[in-house]
Design an enzyme around this catalytic site. Structure first.
Site, mmCIF file in Angstrom:
data_model
loop_
_atom_site.group_PDB
_atom_site.id
_atom_site.type_symbol
_atom_site.label_atom_id
_atom_site.label_comp_id
_atom_site.label_asym_id
_atom_site.label_seq_id
_atom_site.Cartn_x
_atom_site.Cartn_y
_atom_site.Cartn_z
ATOM 1 N N ASP A 46 37.156 40.992 51.891
ATOM 2 C CA ASP A 46 37.232 41.606 50.571
ATOM 3 C C ASP A 46 36.895 43.081 50.712
ATOM 4 O O ASP A 46 35.842 43.433 51.287
ATOM 5 C CB ASP A 46 36.244 40.937 49.606
ATOM 6 C CG ASP A 46 36.694 39.540 49.202
ATOM 7 O OD1 ASP A 46 37.771 39.102 49.652
ATOM 8 O OD2 ASP A 46 35.956 38.888 48.445
ATOM 9 N N ASP A 92 42.720 31.528 39.169
ATOM 10 C CA ASP A 92 41.266 31.694 39.195
ATOM 11 C C ASP A 92 40.707 31.194 37.873
ATOM 12 O O ASP A 92 41.200 31.554 36.805
ATOM 13 C CB ASP A 92 40.905 33.165 39.385
ATOM 14 C CG ASP A 92 41.560 33.761 40.623
ATOM 15 O OD1 ASP A 92 41.747 33.011 41.596
ATOM 16 O OD2 ASP A 92 41.881 34.959 40.607
#
Length: 241
Positions: free
Chosen positions: A10, A131
Site C-alpha cells: 500500500d 469493499d
C-alpha cells in the site's frame, strides 16, 4: 481452482504503509523503497503482488505512479493495481506499462459501464473491488459508505468478463482480527465470479481456511500487516496457499 496469495504493498507518500480500517491517519510506515519491498516478496517466492495507490484512491487519480512503475519493473511476477483508477485512459495506460490486473472500486459503483467495456477490451484483467462496511459497499478510499449491498453490486457484473471480485471487510483491514470467512464465502457462493479475500488476515489459519474453499469460488487472499509485523512468514504462507 488455483489459489493465489498476494502480498500487499500500500503506497502513501511514495512509501509502503499499512492502515487500520482504511484511515490514513493510522498509517504505519514500513519501507521507504517499495521496489525493494517487491523484490523481497519475490525472493520469498511470491508470484503475484497486490498494489494500492492509497493517495490516488482519495484523490481520484494516480498519485504514486512513479513508485508503481518501479514496483512493476522490479517484480518478476504479476502485479495487480488499484487506487484512483477511474477512467479508461488511465486503465489502458497501466496495462500498457505491464500491470497484469486493474482493480476498480469507486468506478464500479459510479460508472459500471467502465467496468463492462474495460473487461471486454482486456479479458481476464479487470477486478471489481467490493469493499464493505456493515455489508454495504464503500467508495472513495473507503471514506464513503453507500446503500448498495455487496452482493447486489457483484451481481451487476456477472457475465461481463470480470476476472475476480476483491472482497474486503473494511472493519477488519489492518486489524489482524482474522479474515471474515463467512462473508467472503457467502459472496463467492452468491455469484459466479471468483472472489479474492482481503482484510484482517492474522496468520496461517486464515489462509488454510480460505484455501479449503477454493472449490467454492475463493481464488486467493491478500495479506498485508501480518507480513510486515512479522506475525506471518511469507514462505510458510505461500506453502499453505
Amino acid at each position: 481452482m488455483t489459489f493465489t496469495l498476494y502480498p500487499a504493498i500500500d503506497l502513501h507518500a511514495g512509501k509502503c504503509v499499512r492502515l487500520s480500517e482504511g484511515e490514513l491517519d493510522t498509517a504505519t510506515f514500513y519501507n521507504d523503497d517499495p521496489a525493494a519491498q517487491a523484490e523481497a516478496f519475490a525472493a520469498a517466492g511470491a508470484t503475484a503482488l497486490h498494489v494500492v495507490d492509497l493517495d490516488g484512491a482519495f484523490a481520484g487519480g494516480s498519485v504514486n505512479g512513479a513508485a508503481v512503475e518501479r514496483i512493476v519493473a522490479a517484480f518478476p511476477g504479476r502485479v495487480q493495481l488499484g487506487g484512483g483508477i477511474r477512467s479508461r485512459a488511465t486503465l489502458d495506460a497501466w496495462i500498457a506499462r505491464g500491470v497484469a490486473r486493474i482493480v476498480l472500486g469507486t468506478a464500479a459503483l459510479a460508472d459500471p459501464n467502465l467496468v463492462v467495456q474495460s473487461a471486454k477490451a482486456h479479458p481476464g484483467r479487470i477486478v471489481v473491488a467490493v469493499d464493505a462496511r456493515g455489508g454495504m459497499v464503500t467508495t472513495r478510499g473507503w471514506a464513503e459508505t453507500s446503500r448498495v449491498p455487496v452482493a447486489e453490486l457483484a451481481k451487476r457484473f456477472e457475465g461481463a468478463g470480470v476476472a475476480a471480485l476483491l472482497y474486503t471487510d473494511v472493519g477488519r483491514d489492518g486489524m489482524m482480527t482474522g479474515v471474515n470467512l463467512e462473508a467472503t464465502l457467502a459472496l463467492a457462493q452468491a455469484v459466479r465470479i471468483p472472489v479474492l479475500a482481503s482484510g484482517g488476515v492474522a496468520g496461517l489459519d486464515d489462509i488454510v481456511s480460505l484455501r479449503a474453499h477454493a472449490g467454492d469460488g475463493i481464488e486467493g487472499v491478500i495479506v498485508g500487516r501480518a507480513l510486515y509485523d512479522g506475525r506471518l512468514d511469507l514462505a510458510q504462507a505461500l506453502a499453505a496457499a
